[in-house]
Design a protein around this motif. Structure first.
Motif, PDB file in Angstrom:
ATOM      1  N   THR A  44       0.871  -1.172   0.000  1.00  0.00           N
ATOM      2  CA  THR A  44       0.000   0.000   0.000  1.00  0.00           C
ATOM      3  C   THR A  44       0.908   1.222   0.000  1.00  0.00           C
ATOM      4  N   ASP A  45       1.312   1.636  -1.176  1.00  0.00           N
ATOM      5  CA  ASP A  45       2.187   2.807  -1.306  1.00  0.00           C
ATOM      6  C   ASP A  45       1.338   4.074  -1.268  1.00  0.00           C
ATOM      7  N   ARG A  46       1.649   4.960  -0.336  1.00  0.00           N
ATOM      8  CA  ARG A  46       0.880   6.194  -0.196  1.00  0.00           C
ATOM      9  C   ARG A  46       1.597   7.396  -0.789  1.00  0.00           C
ATOM     10  N   GLN A  47       2.834   7.216  -1.164  1.00  0.00           N
ATOM     11  CA  GLN A  47       3.550   8.244  -1.908  1.00  0.00           C
ATOM     12  C   GLN A  47       4.554   7.551  -2.817  1.00  0.00           C
ATOM     13  N   ILE A  48       4.868   8.198  -3.908  1.00  0.00           N
ATOM     14  CA  ILE A  48       5.794   7.582  -4.853  1.00  0.00           C
ATOM     15  C   ILE A  48       7.080   8.400  -4.879  1.00  0.00           C
ATOM     16  N   THR A  49       8.107   7.829  -4.312  1.00  0.00           N
ATOM     17  CA  THR A  49       9.409   8.489  -4.266  1.00  0.00           C
ATOM     18  C   THR A  49      10.120   8.313  -5.612  1.00  0.00           C
ATOM     19  N   ILE A  50      11.179   9.069  -5.799  1.00  0.00           N
ATOM     20  CA  ILE A  50      11.943   8.948  -7.052  1.00  0.00           C
ATOM     21  C   ILE A  50      12.500   7.533  -7.222  1.00  0.00           C
ATOM     22  N   PRO A  51      13.104   6.931  -6.178  1.00  0.00           N
ATOM     23  CA  PRO A  51      13.596   5.555  -6.348  1.00  0.00           C
ATOM     24  C   PRO A  51      12.478   4.559  -6.672  1.00  0.00           C
ATOM     25  N   LEU A  52      11.314   4.721  -6.025  1.00  0.00           N
ATOM     26  CA  LEU A  52      10.201   3.816  -6.312  1.00  0.00           C
ATOM     27  C   LEU A  52       9.700   4.024  -7.737  1.00  0.00           C
ATOM     28  N   GLN A  53       9.591   5.287  -8.154  1.00  0.00           N
ATOM     29  CA  GLN A  53       9.167   5.586  -9.523  1.00  0.00           C
ATOM     30  C   GLN A  53      10.136   4.970 -10.529  1.00  0.00           C
ATOM     31  N   TYR A  55      12.092   2.368 -10.111  1.00  0.00           N
ATOM     32  CA  TYR A  55      11.946   0.910 -10.111  1.00  0.00           C
ATOM     33  C   TYR A  55      10.729   0.490 -10.933  1.00  0.00           C
ATOM     34  N   ILE A  56       9.580   1.145 -10.678  1.00  0.00           N
ATOM     35  CA  ILE A  56       8.350   0.783 -11.393  1.00  0.00           C
ATOM     36  C   ILE A  56       8.524   1.006 -12.895  1.00  0.00           C
ATOM     37  N   ASP A  57       9.106   2.144 -13.272  1.00  0.00           N
ATOM     38  CA  ASP A  57       9.301   2.432 -14.696  1.00  0.00           C
ATOM     39  C   ASP A  57      10.225   1.412 -15.355  1.00  0.00           C
ATOM     40  N   GLY A  61       8.940  -1.148 -18.099  1.00  0.00           N
ATOM     41  CA  GLY A  61       9.570  -1.033 -19.409  1.00  0.00           C
ATOM     42  C   GLY A  61      10.058  -2.384 -19.907  1.00  0.00           C
ATOM     43  N   ASN A  62      10.695  -3.125 -19.009  1.00  0.00           N
ATOM     44  CA  ASN A  62      11.179  -4.454 -19.363  1.00  0.00           C
ATOM     45  C   ASN A  62      10.017  -5.419 -19.589  1.00  0.00           C
ATOM     46  N   PHE A  63       9.047  -5.368 -18.679  1.00  0.00           N
ATOM     47  CA  PHE A  63       7.893  -6.268 -18.773  1.00  0.00           C
ATOM     48  C   PHE A  63       7.110  -6.039 -20.065  1.00  0.00           C
ATOM     49  N   PHE A  64       6.768  -4.792 -20.351  1.00  0.00           N
ATOM     50  CA  PHE A  64       5.972  -4.498 -21.544  1.00  0.00           C
ATOM     51  C   PHE A  64       6.719  -4.887 -22.826  1.00  0.00           C
ATOM     52  N   TYR A  65       8.003  -4.562 -22.874  1.00  0.00           N
ATOM     53  CA  TYR A  65       8.777  -4.872 -24.083  1.00  0.00           C
ATOM     54  C   TYR A  65       8.835  -6.382 -24.317  1.00  0.00           C
ATOM     55  N   THR A  66       9.198  -7.114 -23.280  1.00  0.00           N
ATOM     56  CA  THR A  66       9.332  -8.566 -23.419  1.00  0.00           C
ATOM     57  C   THR A  66       7.976  -9.223 -23.658  1.00  0.00           C
ATOM     58  N   PHE A  67       6.979  -8.761 -22.930  1.00  0.00           N
ATOM     59  CA  PHE A  67       5.644  -9.358 -22.995  1.00  0.00           C
ATOM     60  C   PHE A  67       5.026  -9.184 -24.383  1.00  0.00           C
ATOM     61  N   ALA A  90      -2.617  -2.736 -14.635  1.00  0.00           N
ATOM     62  CA  ALA A  90      -3.178  -1.431 -15.007  1.00  0.00           C
ATOM     63  C   ALA A  90      -2.877  -0.376 -13.951  1.00  0.00           C
ATOM     64  N   THR A  91      -2.913  -0.783 -12.681  1.00  0.00           N
ATOM     65  CA  THR A  91      -2.640   0.156 -11.586  1.00  0.00           C
ATOM     66  C   THR A  91      -1.201   0.647 -11.633  1.00  0.00           C
ATOM     67  N   LEU A  92      -0.257  -0.274 -11.804  1.00  0.00           N
ATOM     68  CA  LEU A  92       1.150   0.126 -11.886  1.00  0.00           C
ATOM     69  C   LEU A  92       1.396   1.013 -13.102  1.00  0.00           C
ATOM     70  N   ALA A  93       0.774   0.661 -14.220  1.00  0.00           N
ATOM     71  CA  ALA A  93       0.944   1.481 -15.424  1.00  0.00           C
ATOM     72  C   ALA A  93       0.443   2.900 -15.188  1.00  0.00           C
ATOM     73  N   ALA A  94      -0.677   3.030 -14.462  1.00  0.00           N
ATOM     74  CA  ALA A  94      -1.284   4.346 -14.240  1.00  0.00           C
ATOM     75  C   ALA A  94      -0.413   5.259 -13.390  1.00  0.00           C
ATOM     76  N   ILE A  95       0.391   4.688 -12.483  1.00  0.00           N
ATOM     77  CA  ILE A  95       1.243   5.531 -11.636  1.00  0.00           C
ATOM     78  C   ILE A  95       2.673   5.593 -12.170  1.00  0.00           C
ATOM     79  N   SER A  96       2.883   4.994 -13.327  1.00  0.00           N
ATOM     80  CA  SER A  96       4.209   5.012 -13.944  1.00  0.00           C
ATOM     81  C   SER A  96       4.280   6.118 -14.994  1.00  0.00           C
ATOM     82  N   SER A  97       5.430   6.249 -15.594  1.00  0.00           N
ATOM     83  CA  SER A  97       5.589   7.220 -16.682  1.00  0.00           C
ATOM     84  C   SER A  97       4.852   6.780 -17.940  1.00  0.00           C
TER      85      SER A  97
END
Length: 579
Positions: A44-53, A55-57, A61-67, A90-97
């Protein structure tokens, strides 16, 4: 210590994925991706820090490309596993770049042999439209599976205008190949929140499918004992509002009947075993149940507390376990076609002339609400005044109750106040699958971020203490509250409700009538806004309403228990008339 370890994130090395891809070890790739997705489901992430952002990106990026590579061909079991994780993707994509999965969905949509991967990425959060008819003609089995799991988006997707429209389109879509259903609870429950007219349509489909494919074709028993009753429940512990509202009814039966609790789910030490001679734990596997343990119990009547909240209750409700089967207000909507004979509700709340429109069951009306409330386990800080720098409005609404229309109404309220209030949304456990951040984004698409705060699941005492610091409460619509209204009134908070035509949006109004707050019952949006503004802008009026509540004898009104014997008499009458 690596950045991943500092953030409590799974170790992820893109070059290892590349090596596995070149070695054609597709299942190893899928396993690693699924593990990381599952990790994020539990957070339950309540804020997105630069390191977390970052990591998610990098992960996405790797997942979408390979998938999206045509050469990554996955067995169907893995495809279904990714489809079940459609919401967290979909949730991770929405909070990603990336914001959504559109670019990669477009690539996969041109690969018919990779439809399963496309469906894992296709959700109501996509702007890109993938032709539903094409989906259901290309691979009907996977299409049906995907169709069912998309309903998980209802819990946090109705706040955004476009996402809500896509969810509604999805729910009302039909096709000759849409013949199988999965994920029953999300479909069953979502229907009420997406739109009131969907209950009958969607539940009828699920009930019919279960009766034809999952339920045994023979009854569990042919004989019955008039002294034996079973209670079927998914939430039978003192921590549950369902238990608190209905347990005194069950206690009233214990002296006369031999009671069995059929508990839907795994064995749980928190389950209250009082009143029951035996407890049967029943757990679904692959959308089916082992009914053997239910044979030979000779139940004359089954009472369901909360049909629809899990797979077990839906399966059992579509199976004839006893000659009389009835349900109560733990989940206050009709089953629309399950094998339930009677729905036990409250006369002061229901509109009897509308019973055939809103219930497939025969309606039994107890004299009052149809539930018995008890004081919250919380010591009020009586006359203590909370000095807020701005008006704080309690909104004790689960996330699925927060819809676009309701948010627009709140926005109109803010536009008519010199200093906009703070709406405090108590969403609790409904903010699942790490949806706090994306749900915040969705609300902020309507209501400026500085006008609201989200409160995730917290301890009940902390929740009530925070509610007590609020200045007033607004009820949600079109699905309103019940226990949340009780809590608000108990805390002496002026409370505005919007009365509709069904129990779940009428009980709040009846509770206000019982405590003499008829002036805060709205029947139109205009009234709702007017009443809210009067409380916000008129401090003296707001304090007067609070003082009026302090004068109410709650034990004789909202905590009145005289209805308990009426419930017992209703059960007695049903069993006495058995032939």
């Amino acid at each position: 210590m690596s950045t991943s370890q500092k953030l409590n994130l799974p170790d992820f090395k893109p070059h290892e994925i590349l090596d596995l891809f070149l070695a054609q070890k597709t299942e190893a790739i899928a396993t690693q991706y699924l593990s990381i997705l599952d990790h994020f489901k539990q957070r339950t992430d309540r804020q997105i820090t630069i390191p977390l952002q970052t990591y998610i990106d990098q992960f996405l990026g790797n997942f979408f490309y390979t998938f999206s590579q045509a050469k990554l061909v996955l067995p169907e079991d893995y495809l279904r596993a990714f489809i079940r994780r459609n919401k967290i993707i979909a949730t991770l994509a929405a909070i990603s770049s990336f914001q959504n999965t559109d670019p990669y969905l477009k690539i996969l949509s041109t690969q018919p042999e990779n439809l399963g991967k496309a469906l894992a990425l296709y959700s109501p959060r996509n702007e890109f439209y993938f032709d539903y008819n094409k989906i259901f003609t290309t691979n009907p089995d996977l299409a049906c599976y995907w169709y069912s799991y998309i309903f998980s988006h209802y819990a946090t997707g109705l706040a955004h205008e476009n996402i809500a429209k896509r969810i509604y389109f999805h729910a009302t879509y039909d096709h000759p190949n849409l013949t199988r259903f999965y994920n029953y609870p999300d479909i069953y429950c979502s229907a009420t929140y997406i739109a009131p007219n969907l209950d009958r349509l969607l539940k009828y489909k699920i009930n019919l499918f279960v009766q034809q494919s999952s339920a045994p074709q023979t009854n569990a028993q042919q004989q019955y004992d008039k002294k034996k009753i079973a209670i079927v429940s998914s939430s039978w512990s003192p921590q549950s509002s369902i238990y608190r509202n209905l347990s005194t009814y069950i206690a009233a039966l214990a002296n006369k009947y031999e009671l069995t609790l059929i508990y839907c789910g795994e064995k749980n030490e928190l389950v209250d075993q009082d009143f029951f001679k035996q407890i049967i734990y029943i757990k679904a596997k692959d959308n089916s149940l082992n009914y053997d343990q239910l044979h030979g119990n000779q139940f004359s009547l089954i009472y369901f507390t909360d049909i629809g909240v899990n797979t077990e209750s839906i399966l059992l409700a579509n199976f004839r376990l006893s000659p009389i089967q009835c349900c109560g207000l733990g989940h206050p909507v009709s089953t629309y076609g399950a094998k339930i004979d009677y729905f036990i509700s409250g006369q002061t709340v229901e509109i009897p002339t509308e019973s055939t429109q809103f219930y497939s069951e025969n309606l039994i009306l107890l004299p009052n609400l149809g539930v018995v409330h008890h004081p919250p386990p919380y010591q009020r800080r009586e006359r203590q005044h909370f000095q807020n720098s701005r008006i704080i409005i309690n909104c004790p609404w689960s996330a699925q109750k927060i819809n676009f229309s309701l948010l627009k109404t709140l926005k109109r309220i803010t536009e008519k106040t010199p200093e906009p209030p703070l709406f405090r949304f108590f969403c609790g456990h409904s903010l699942n699958q790490n949806s706090y951040l994306v749900f915040t984004q969705d609300i902020a698409s309507v209501l400026p971020r500085e006008y609201f705060e989200l409160v995730p699941a917290i301890a009940n005492q902390d929740y009530l203490a925070l509610m007590e610091t609020g200045d007033m409460t607004l009820d949600s619509f079109h699905v309103g509250g019940c226990h949340s209204i009780i809590e608000s009134l108990y805390l002496y908070k002026p409370t505005v409700v919007f009365e509709g035509d069904r129990w779940y949006n009428r009980v709040g109004a009846q509770l206000l009538r019982q405590v003499g707050l008829m002036d805060l019952i709205a029947t139109t949006k205009k009234d709702y806004i007017h009443m809210a503004l009067k409380l916000i802008l008129d401090k003296k009026y707001r304090q007067t309403v609070g003082d009026r509540l302090r004068e109410v004898d709650f034990e004789k009104t909202i905590f009145n228990t005289t209805e308990i014997q009426s419930f017992k008499k209703a059960i007695d009458s049903l069993i006495a008339n058995l032939r």
